[in-house]
Scaffold this motif. Structure first.
Motif, short mmCIF file in Angstrom:
data_model
loop_
_atom_site.label_atom_id
_atom_site.label_comp_id
_atom_site.label_asym_id
_atom_site.label_seq_id
_atom_site.Cartn_x
_atom_site.Cartn_y
_atom_site.Cartn_z
N HIS A 185 6.16 11.25 -0.17
CA HIS A 185 6.16 10.19 -1.22
C HIS A 185 4.88 10.09 -2.02
O HIS A 185 5.01 10.22 -3.24
N ALA A 257 2.38 3.31 7.94
CA ALA A 257 3.56 2.57 7.73
C ALA A 257 4.65 3.58 6.87
O ALA A 257 3.91 4.13 5.90
N VAL A 259 8.96 3.76 5.65
CA VAL A 259 10.45 3.35 6.00
C VAL A 259 11.27 4.48 5.45
O VAL A 259 10.97 4.88 4.30
N ALA A 263 16.23 2.92 3.42
CA ALA A 263 16.19 1.45 4.16
C ALA A 263 15.01 0.87 3.50
O ALA A 263 14.92 -0.18 4.09
N GLY A 265 13.17 -1.80 1.16
CA GLY A 265 13.60 -3.32 0.42
C GLY A 265 14.38 -4.02 1.37
O GLY A 265 14.86 -5.13 0.85
N LEU A 266 14.48 -3.84 2.65
CA LEU A 266 15.23 -4.32 3.51
C LEU A 266 14.25 -5.53 4.27
O LEU A 266 14.94 -6.38 5.10
N GLY A 267 13.00 -5.45 4.05
CA GLY A 267 11.99 -6.15 4.92
C GLY A 267 11.46 -5.46 5.87
O GLY A 267 10.82 -6.21 6.57
N ARG A 270 7.58 -4.97 5.70
CA ARG A 270 6.89 -6.48 5.94
C ARG A 270 6.93 -6.52 7.32
O ARG A 270 5.65 -7.10 8.00
N ASP A 291 -5.63 0.06 3.47
CA ASP A 291 -6.12 0.69 2.05
C ASP A 291 -4.83 1.45 1.77
O ASP A 291 -3.54 1.74 2.54
N LEU A 298 4.85 1.43 -3.98
CA LEU A 298 5.61 0.62 -2.85
C LEU A 298 4.69 0.11 -2.15
O LEU A 298 4.57 -1.31 -2.18
N SER A 299 3.48 0.64 -1.48
CA SER A 299 2.75 0.15 -0.72
C SER A 299 1.60 -0.81 -1.55
O SER A 299 1.15 -1.81 -1.23
N ALA A 302 3.50 -3.79 -1.62
CA ALA A 302 3.96 -4.50 -0.12
C ALA A 302 2.78 -4.94 0.40
O ALA A 302 2.84 -6.33 0.92
N TRP A 303 1.73 -4.50 0.51
CA TRP A 303 0.57 -4.94 1.25
C TRP A 303 -0.01 -6.36 0.80
O TRP A 303 -0.49 -7.16 1.61
N ARG A 305 1.47 -8.34 -0.71
CA ARG A 305 2.55 -9.47 -0.16
C ARG A 305 2.24 -9.86 1.20
O ARG A 305 2.76 -11.24 1.34
C1 LIG Z 1 5.46 0.76 1.91
C2 LIG Z 1 6.62 0.51 2.66
C3 LIG Z 1 6.35 0.83 3.98
C4 LIG Z 1 7.28 -0.77 2.27
O1 LIG Z 1 8.45 -0.98 3.23
P1 LIG Z 1 9.65 -1.55 2.49
O2 LIG Z 1 10.87 -2.05 3.89
O3 LIG Z 1 10.16 -0.99 1.52
O4 LIG Z 1 9.08 -3.11 2.06
P2 LIG Z 1 9.65 -4.58 2.43
O5 LIG Z 1 11.31 -4.57 1.98
O6 LIG Z 1 9.38 -5.01 3.50
O7 LIG Z 1 8.95 -5.19 1.24
C5 LIG Z 1 7.63 -5.62 1.52
C6 LIG Z 1 7.01 -6.62 0.36
O8 LIG Z 1 6.97 -5.86 -0.91
C7 LIG Z 1 7.64 -6.68 -1.93
N1 LIG Z 1 7.94 -5.61 -2.96
C8 LIG Z 1 8.58 -4.53 -2.65
N2 LIG Z 1 8.94 -3.73 -3.70
C9 LIG Z 1 8.43 -4.57 -4.80
C10 LIG Z 1 8.28 -4.48 -6.10
N3 LIG Z 1 9.01 -3.52 -6.64
N4 LIG Z 1 7.76 -5.57 -7.33
C11 LIG Z 1 7.23 -6.52 -6.17
N5 LIG Z 1 7.29 -6.47 -4.84
C12 LIG Z 1 7.98 -5.58 -4.19
C13 LIG Z 1 8.81 -7.15 -1.36
O9 LIG Z 1 9.32 -8.33 -2.07
C14 LIG Z 1 8.33 -7.72 0.12
O10 LIG Z 1 7.56 -8.72 -0.23
P3 LIG Z 1 8.23 -10.19 0.24
O11 LIG Z 1 8.38 -9.95 1.83
O12 LIG Z 1 7.12 -11.16 0.08
O13 LIG Z 1 9.22 -10.38 -0.52
C15 LIG Z 1 7.96 1.59 2.20
O14 LIG Z 1 8.11 1.25 0.92
C16 LIG Z 1 7.43 3.04 2.21
O15 LIG Z 1 7.81 3.65 3.40
N6 LIG Z 1 6.92 3.60 1.02
C17 LIG Z 1 6.62 5.15 1.18
C18 LIG Z 1 5.39 5.30 1.96
C19 LIG Z 1 4.24 4.68 1.93
O16 LIG Z 1 3.77 4.24 0.80
N7 LIG Z 1 3.65 3.96 3.05
C20 LIG Z 1 2.49 3.01 2.97
C21 LIG Z 1 1.37 4.03 2.90
S1 LIG Z 1 -0.11 2.91 2.62
#
Ligand SMILES: CC(C)(COP(=O)(O)OP(=O)(O)OC[C@H]1O[C@@H](n2cnc3c(N)ncnc32)[C@H](O)[C@@H]1OP(=O)(O)O)[C@@H](O)C(=O)NCCC(=O)NCCS
Length: 321
Positions: A185, A257, A259, A263, A265-267, A270, A291, A298-299, A302-303, A305
């Motif tokens: 990614h 972390a 996902v 899958a 955006g399903l939570g 979080r 960090d 994405l991260s 998410a973080w 939030r």
């Molecule tokens: C980062 C990652 C682990 C998050 O997992 P996910 O299952 O997609 O995230 P979630 O569905 O639980 O969403 C997490 C929060 O981010 C928010 N969010 C997600 N996309 C968003 C967007 N485009 N704009 C604003 N908020 C967003 C969600 O609303 C949620 O907040 P909420 O629970 O308060 O509503 C995942 O996207 C991933 O694997 N990314 C690629 C690898 C990566 O980046 N890992 C982290 C390395 S630091």
């Protein structure tokens, strides 16, 4: 007559630099009390500035106004080829009374860095708007975020359609797959990270060897009985990216972390992050650090939030274009 003089950093400047660093850190801790209190003590700040000064290849500049040192900048190269022909200003590598003056200090110090062929510049800057603005007007941009939050004070529940549990050895194939997902990614737009992507075989071998290491707590998320994501918690001491003033005491670390793309955006992200927060609370940590690349769409969403607040910005400048 010039209002200030800028000259190369010298060993005798260390105590004055430590004084400036102490003041910067005191201000920083007003916003982030979880950052380590030790460096509000000039003697410990001196240890950090001395380490920056004694790093191999270190150089920098000081500003003198009316006989007083009012700013300093110190940087040293990192040996890893991942950073290019680099020079790094670490958290203890700069402090100024007037944020604008960091531009004068950089102007003086960077001559040598670029003359030496070091054209990839990195700096760790506290979340001080004026200081960041001054660095931005040196053509730096934001690359990476360091962030912290306190541990939760009450247990957090995952959504009903997700199961969060500790990983078992039988999860190793999907854990290995998820290990590849993150660097894949981040290798794509808009992150374009140069970090190496392991092969699935390498990731599998790594998990087979390290699975039982008690220093790491691995969690998985299941949706419809399938593992769709994982996260790893550990002590912040395990991370080489958070040091000195940027290493809070007694902190857990959300170190990984991911996902599966189908899958997201399903939570699950979080819920996995919250599992690491809860594990950190249960382990007795006071705070949790993580960090992220700010270009990771994405991260970087998410973080924050999950309650993480940015403490330091890693800024980056590539010279020559
Ligand atoms: C980062 C990652 C682990 C998050 O997992 P996910 O299952 O997609 O995230 P979630 O569905 O639980 O969403 C997490 C929060 O981010 C928010 N969010 C997600 N996309 C968003 C967007 N485009 N704009 C604003 N908020 C967003 C969600 O609303 C949620 O907040 P909420 O629970 O308060 O509503 C995942 O996207 C991933 O694997 N990314 C690629 C690898 C990566 O980046 N890992 C982290 C390395 S630091």
């Amino acid at each position: 007559m010039a209002r200030h003089v800028i000259r190369p950093f010298a060993e005798a400047d260390l105590p004055a630099a430590a004084g400036l660093l102490t003041q910067r850190h005191q201000e920083h801790r007003k916003r982030h009390p979880l950052l380590p209190p030790d460096y509000e003590d000039e003697r410990l700040a001196l240890v950090e500035v001395t380490a920056a000064w004694e790093s191999e290849g270190a150089s920098g500049a000081v500003m003198v106004e009316g006989g007083q040192i009012t700013g300093y900048l110190l940087a040293a190269p990192k040996p890893s080829p991942a950073w290019g022909p680099n020079i790094w200003v670490e958290a203890a590598g700069h402090a100024v009374r007037d944020p604008e003056h960091i531009r004068d200090l950089y102007g003086a110090a960077a001559t040598r860095w670029v003359d030496e062929g070091r054209t990839a510049h990195y700096v760790l800057v506290p979340d001080d708007a004026e200081l960041i603005d001054a660095w931005f007007r040196l053509a730096f941009g934001s690359q990476h975020a360091h962030a912290i939050r306190p541990v939760p004070d009450s247990p957090l529940q995952p959504p009903r359609d997700l199961v969060i549990r500790r990983a078992a050895r039988t999860d190793i194939p999907v854990l290995a797959e998820l290990d590849v997902v993150l660097p894949q990614h981040q290798g794509r737009s808009p992150v374009f990270s140069s970090a190496e992507v392991p092969t699935l075989e390498e990731a599998l071998a790594d998990w087979e060897e390290s699975f039982d290491d008690p220093a790491y707590a691995t969690f998985v998320a299941e949706y419809n009985d399938q593992v769709i994501g994982s996260a790893i918690g550990c002590s912040l001491d395990k991370s080489s990216a958070h040091n000195g003033l940027a290493r809070p005491d007694n902190a857990g670390f959300l170190g990984f972390a991911a996902v599966l793309p189908s899958a997201r955006g399903l939570g699950a992200g979080r819920a996995l992050g919250e599992a690491v927060l809860q594990w950190s609370a249960d382990t007795g940590y006071t705070s949790v650090v993580t960090d992220w690349r700010v270009t990771n769409l994405l991260s970087s969403r998410a973080w924050p939030r999950l309650g993480f607040r940015q403490t330091f910005h890693r800024l980056h400048r590539l010279i020559g274009y």
